[in-house]
Scaffold this active site. Sequence first.
Site, PDB file in Angstrom:
ATOM      1  N   GLU A  41       0.836  -1.199   0.000  1.00 24.78           N
ATOM      2  CA  GLU A  41       0.000   0.000   0.000  1.00 24.78           C
ATOM      3  C   GLU A  41       0.874   1.253   0.000  1.00 24.78           C
ATOM      4  O   GLU A  41       1.953   1.262   0.589  1.00 24.78           O
ATOM      5  CB  GLU A  41      -0.919  -0.015   1.222  1.00 24.78           C
ATOM      6  N   CYS A  48       1.918  -2.245  15.557  1.00 23.06           N
ATOM      7  CA  CYS A  48       1.829  -1.900  14.130  1.00 23.06           C
ATOM      8  C   CYS A  48       1.210  -3.063  13.352  1.00 23.06           C
ATOM      9  O   CYS A  48       1.639  -4.216  13.484  1.00 23.06           O
ATOM     10  CB  CYS A  48       3.231  -1.590  13.612  1.00 23.06           C
ATOM     11  N   GLY A  86       7.137  -1.728   6.114  1.00 21.81           N
ATOM     12  CA  GLY A  86       8.543  -2.127   6.086  1.00 21.81           C
ATOM     13  C   GLY A  86       9.462  -1.214   6.861  1.00 21.81           C
ATOM     14  O   GLY A  86       9.087  -0.118   7.277  1.00 21.81           O
ATOM     15  N   GLU A  87      10.681  -1.714   7.079  1.00 19.48           N
ATOM     16  CA  GLU A  87      11.726  -0.944   7.756  1.00 19.48           C
ATOM     17  C   GLU A  87      12.751  -0.561   6.680  1.00 19.48           C
ATOM     18  O   GLU A  87      13.514  -1.409   6.207  1.00 19.48           O
ATOM     19  CB  GLU A  87      12.361  -1.824   8.857  1.00 19.48           C
ATOM     20  N   SER A 145      11.853   7.046   7.874  1.00 19.26           N
ATOM     21  CA  SER A 145      11.519   6.706   9.258  1.00 19.26           C
ATOM     22  C   SER A 145      12.051   5.326   9.606  1.00 19.26           C
ATOM     23  O   SER A 145      11.904   4.377   8.833  1.00 19.26           O
ATOM     24  CB  SER A 145       9.995   6.738   9.428  1.00 19.26           C
ATOM     25  N   SER A 148      11.474   6.268  15.300  1.00 15.97           N
ATOM     26  CA  SER A 148      10.309   5.819  16.060  1.00 15.97           C
ATOM     27  C   SER A 148      10.782   5.506  17.477  1.00 15.97           C
ATOM     28  O   SER A 148      11.330   4.443  17.733  1.00 15.97           O
ATOM     29  CB  SER A 148       9.708   4.575  15.400  1.00 15.97           C
ATOM     30  N   LEU A 149      10.585   6.463  18.355  1.00 17.55           N
ATOM     31  CA  LEU A 149      11.172   6.383  19.703  1.00 17.55           C
ATOM     32  C   LEU A 149      10.272   5.580  20.649  1.00 17.55           C
ATOM     33  O   LEU A 149      10.690   4.574  21.210  1.00 17.55           O
ATOM     34  CB  LEU A 149      11.377   7.830  20.184  1.00 17.55           C
ATOM     35  N   HIS A 150       9.083   6.055  20.867  1.00 14.19           N
ATOM     36  CA  HIS A 150       7.976   5.349  21.523  1.00 14.19           C
ATOM     37  C   HIS A 150       8.122   5.018  23.002  1.00 14.19           C
ATOM     38  O   HIS A 150       7.127   4.710  23.653  1.00 14.19           O
ATOM     39  CB  HIS A 150       7.586   4.081  20.753  1.00 14.19           C
ATOM     40  N   ASN A 184      -3.187   4.330  16.442  1.00 16.24           N
ATOM     41  CA  ASN A 184      -4.292   3.980  15.542  1.00 16.24           C
ATOM     42  C   ASN A 184      -4.599   2.498  15.692  1.00 16.24           C
ATOM     43  O   ASN A 184      -3.695   1.674  15.568  1.00 16.24           O
ATOM     44  CB  ASN A 184      -3.916   4.271  14.090  1.00 16.24           C
ATOM     45  N   CYS A 203      -1.057   5.954  10.066  1.00 11.18           N
ATOM     46  CA  CYS A 203       0.185   5.322  10.548  1.00 11.18           C
ATOM     47  C   CYS A 203      -0.110   3.982  11.205  1.00 11.18           C
ATOM     48  O   CYS A 203      -0.968   3.897  12.081  1.00 11.18           O
ATOM     49  CB  CYS A 203       0.836   6.170  11.647  1.00 11.18           C
TER      50      CYS A 203
END
Length: 348
Positions: free
Chosen positions: A92, A119, A165-166, A197, A219-221, A295, A338
């Site tokens: 996507e 995710c 993906g990373e 990212s 992406s700290l989180h 989300n 996201c």
Amino acid sequence: MESIYNFTLETLTQHLQTQDCPHPKTAAIRIFHHLYRERKVGPLTEGQISKKAINYLAKSTSFDLAKTISVQESKDFTVKFLIEFCDGERVETVLIPFPGRYAVCISTQVGCAMRCSFCFTGTQGLKRHLTSGEILTQYLIAWEWLECYRPRKAAQPKIVLMGQGEPLHNFEEVKKALLIFVSEQGMQLGTRRITLSTAGYLPGLKRFGELPLINIALSLHSPFNSIRSQIIPLNKSYPLEDILATIDSIPFKGNRAINFEYVLIDGLNNREEDARELAKILLGKKGIINLIPFNGFPGAVYERPSEERMAAFQGILSSLGIHATIRTTKGSDIFAACGQLKHLLEGS
Ligand code: SAH
């Protein structure tokens, strides 16, 4: 057959050179202008490049663009594309409206190996890496759609490598695609208009200097390794202090910016102590801090905090000298926000 979109200017020149096509460098540049400046689909014709080059490319190279399976439009003008490659794998791509211009949120892998628990893509595992051509063609498809259907908003879109993906786990192909995005003979996109990212894939982060001078988002989180490892398994191998030290060592020349992304998950990383520790590790760092409301997706075990709780988290950061913005969720009605990208990898 190799896709024409998988070549850099250098490899395309070599490709033509081995067949003694006349003026390989000039032909490669013409092909690049055709594909990326004029954004034409399909082979070149005689007059544009030599007959020998045309015949050789016809035998050895595919000019097919990926197939667009579906396009969904959100009421907030976000657009989600389901794109299929020649082996039937699908990803996507999301066109996101911003003031001034759109951004294309591009996928770099089919699925993802990182398995972040919050995710949707991560819950699937990795199917395969995308080629540089597959990364590029998502952008071409989204921009073409924009020109057709929203011509008044069709300024060249920005890029966020934030889809499935990373990106740093697929370093070589992402690097090749970036070279074409920014190349003088390719898409001529300014490096400031591209953001990559990462969940903190250290082997790729250490090579960040090999990429054009694009922006980076981490992406700290969570500021705590215990919590971060629980939601981003990768953190067990590459803990936060190593990631932050590596980012600090990247020479952020000129306009290159760093974005710290922080998904707010209720009860998990939005407590007062999380905000205090986060402020501690970010104090003095140059960068933009984005708080992303979680989300949801089918089967998710986490909850998005209330508006009040998100504002309270932001308020604590602010009282400690850290300015953070809360990101507006876009495209959630079509599952394009996201962390909601998955489509049905199981083949349904
Ligand atoms: N692998 C890369 C890029 C893909 S994810 C990375 O981890 O950064 C793009 C952004 O969406 C990341 O900041 C990611 O943490 C965030 N994200 C993932 N799942 C989410 C969810 N369910 N809700 C909100 N943001 C999410």
